[in-house]
Design an enzyme around this catalytic site. Sequence first.
Site, mmCIF file in Angstrom:
data_model
loop_
_atom_site.group_PDB
_atom_site.id
_atom_site.type_symbol
_atom_site.label_atom_id
_atom_site.label_comp_id
_atom_site.label_asym_id
_atom_site.label_seq_id
_atom_site.Cartn_x
_atom_site.Cartn_y
_atom_site.Cartn_z
ATOM 1 N N LYS A 160 0.727 -1.552 0.120
ATOM 2 C CA LYS A 160 0.135 -0.098 0.256
ATOM 3 C C LYS A 160 0.765 1.689 -0.033
ATOM 4 C CE LYS A 160 -1.868 2.703 2.976
ATOM 5 N NZ LYS A 160 -1.959 4.012 2.208
ATOM 6 N N GLU A 235 9.054 1.703 11.143
ATOM 7 C CA GLU A 235 10.568 2.879 11.079
ATOM 8 C C GLU A 235 9.649 3.762 10.995
ATOM 9 O OE1 GLU A 235 13.121 1.612 11.679
ATOM 10 O OE2 GLU A 235 13.198 -0.028 11.805
ATOM 11 N N GLU A 369 9.064 16.065 16.081
ATOM 12 C CA GLU A 369 8.863 16.080 14.480
ATOM 13 C C GLU A 369 7.953 17.281 13.870
ATOM 14 O OE1 GLU A 369 8.272 12.166 12.081
ATOM 15 O OE2 GLU A 369 9.624 12.663 11.383
HETATM 16 P P1 NAD Z 1 1.380 8.620 7.577
HETATM 17 O O1 NAD Z 1 1.835 7.601 9.148
HETATM 18 O O2 NAD Z 1 1.032 9.622 7.059
HETATM 19 O O3 NAD Z 1 1.405 7.497 6.294
HETATM 20 C C1 NAD Z 1 2.221 6.248 6.266
HETATM 21 C C2 NAD Z 1 1.333 4.619 5.525
HETATM 22 O O4 NAD Z 1 0.971 4.861 6.814
HETATM 23 C C3 NAD Z 1 0.649 5.846 4.285
HETATM 24 O O5 NAD Z 1 0.583 4.386 2.853
HETATM 25 C C4 NAD Z 1 -0.454 5.829 4.381
HETATM 26 O O6 NAD Z 1 -1.790 6.108 4.243
HETATM 27 C C5 NAD Z 1 -0.767 4.778 5.795
HETATM 28 N N1 NAD Z 1 -2.187 4.896 7.168
HETATM 29 C C6 NAD Z 1 -2.114 5.763 7.454
HETATM 30 N N2 NAD Z 1 -2.864 5.409 8.704
HETATM 31 C C7 NAD Z 1 -3.273 4.146 8.822
HETATM 32 C C8 NAD Z 1 -3.688 2.848 9.198
HETATM 33 N N3 NAD Z 1 -4.573 3.562 10.496
HETATM 34 N N4 NAD Z 1 -3.105 1.937 9.040
HETATM 35 C C9 NAD Z 1 -2.848 1.286 8.601
HETATM 36 N N5 NAD Z 1 -2.011 2.614 7.725
HETATM 37 C C10 NAD Z 1 -1.984 3.211 7.661
HETATM 38 O O7 NAD Z 1 3.192 8.974 7.141
HETATM 39 P P2 NAD Z 1 3.335 9.880 6.470
HETATM 40 O O8 NAD Z 1 2.781 11.437 6.354
HETATM 41 O O9 NAD Z 1 2.930 9.126 4.906
HETATM 42 O O10 NAD Z 1 5.269 10.321 5.997
HETATM 43 C C11 NAD Z 1 5.853 10.726 6.870
HETATM 44 C C12 NAD Z 1 6.405 10.158 8.192
HETATM 45 O O11 NAD Z 1 6.640 9.238 7.878
HETATM 46 C C13 NAD Z 1 7.075 11.162 8.474
HETATM 47 O O12 NAD Z 1 6.807 10.434 10.431
HETATM 48 C C14 NAD Z 1 8.809 10.167 9.092
HETATM 49 O O13 NAD Z 1 9.584 10.412 10.089
HETATM 50 C C15 NAD Z 1 8.252 9.223 8.802
HETATM 51 N N6 NAD Z 1 9.338 8.493 7.749
HETATM 52 C C16 NAD Z 1 10.430 7.300 8.467
HETATM 53 C C17 NAD Z 1 11.047 6.441 7.689
HETATM 54 C C18 NAD Z 1 12.199 5.425 8.740
HETATM 55 O O14 NAD Z 1 12.605 4.888 7.947
HETATM 56 N N7 NAD Z 1 12.300 5.661 9.991
HETATM 57 C C19 NAD Z 1 11.404 7.087 6.466
HETATM 58 C C20 NAD Z 1 10.843 7.413 5.959
HETATM 59 C C21 NAD Z 1 9.168 8.412 6.136
#
Ligand code: NAD
Length: 467
Positions: A160, A235, A369
């Site tokens: 996804k 992550e 963050e």
């Molecule tokens: P997000 O948590 O909003 O979304 C991540 C993914 O989860 C998306 O595909 C989203 O559609 C999905 N999602 C949302 N709600 C969900 C649920 N209830 N159940 C299952 N899936 C769900 O994050 P984002 O805004 O897309 O990305 C930014 C964040 O990602 C920042 O906090 C960043 O630090 C983190 N990030 C971490 C790493 C790492 O390796 N540690 C790398 C890149 C980004």
Amino acid sequence: MGNSHHNFVDGEWIAAETGETFENVNPADATRAVEAAVAAADGWETTPGPERGRILQAASERLAARKNELTEALIREEGKARPEAAGEVQRAVDIFAYYGAKARDFRGTVKAASSPDTTLYTVQEPMGVAALITPWNYPIAIPAWKLAPALATGNAVVFKPATNAPDVARMLVECLDDAGLPPGVVNMVTGPGSVVGSVFTEHEGVDAVSFTGSTSVGLAVGAAAQEAGKRVQLEMGGKNPTVVMPSADLERAVDIVASGAFGVTGQACTACSRAIVHEDVYDEFLEALVVAAESITVGPGLDGADMGPQVSADELQGTLEYIDIARGEGATLLTGGSRLTGAPYDNGHFVEPTVFADASPEMRISCEEVFGPVLAVLPVGDFEEAMEVANDVEFGLSASIVTQELTEANRFVDEIEAGVAKVNDKTTGLELHVPFGGQKASSSETYREQGDAGLEFYTLSKTVYMN
Ligand code: NAD
């Protein structure tokens, strides 16, 4: 980027309309995707490793052949500057080549046995079906670093991508399909995380869930998946520090901090969002940092700007709110702080590279963050205080120090609470062949991604005594 997305289920593209119908279409497609993966898993597991490797290497070649097209799509869809977008696509090319080679030799190890009649060895078996949930900020590299090891080790996958960046994900899956993956081995379902994600975390056909995204969503996804008995890898967010000590080459320190903070518009999990600077060099460092921040050209990536926009109106809004919060908390705004408007900014969510000085550790700008190009600079009196401040946050992803003192460098590496520690280098930027992951609220800590470590999450070890 248009308003209709596509799901890829059991080897076929199915249109999924956005808007109201998203929620109706996707739970069904997500369930079908898991069923297709379950049906394809055994066939992929028994496909010989060298053949799996050949297909992954063909995917790498396909991605390389479409590099320009993918780079343009990444710039348009997500807003990266051109060199950043090209670099990310190249990373995906390299990841598939790397794990394609791994698929040929990753199987297990032979050990010495106590009896001469026994052959003692381990075999690594695939988990079965892996669900991969990814964020928008590296919409091709992060899916690649999950898909490639999952497939190399013989798992079928349901994937996804983030709702903000589904188009490059579609192109990535096209490349995998063109490379000859059998139907059902990779399935992609776009749509709201809460709808698709809950099918993936709850369906009994899914064995392992690998999530990258925000800490709040990750913890909820992890809890649901664990409750349902699945192996989980998370992550999540970061609040990454760079410590600058008096012995530092200041020009280099400024470059390290500015590129870490403002590269990819600050939208990296490893972005430097705190500079922790010794008071002896504080004023000189800040003066040069402001010059560096103000020399960054902001604009559309297609026009050759250094720094692109934020991905969405919501993300921009979030950044502007943090800028207001930092002002209200009494941090000193040295440069930036505003949204950019007028041509050529009206078609995007542009904000200036922003530096707040005189931040204290308890301010929200110093511990939460932001995920935008906003840096908090905190003055400290000595190395001990620098380490205390560096570790005084809930996150622990990446961290760096700029110093010429070997003792400080070694103590930093020993004492920093982070999954990645760098000396005289920026917090961003990763090699694909070494483990990556965080500590504390940045990661589930149990399994690392990338390198050999990236294969472990997707496999179960079996120990064999052959008499
Ligand atoms: P997000 O948590 O909003 O979304 C991540 C993914 O989860 C998306 O595909 C989203 O559609 C999905 N999602 C949302 N709600 C969900 C649920 N209830 N159940 C299952 N899936 C769900 O994050 P984002 O805004 O897309 O990305 C930014 C964040 O990602 C920042 O906090 C960043 O630090 C983190 N990030 C971490 C790493 C790492 O390796 N540690 C790398 C890149 C980004």
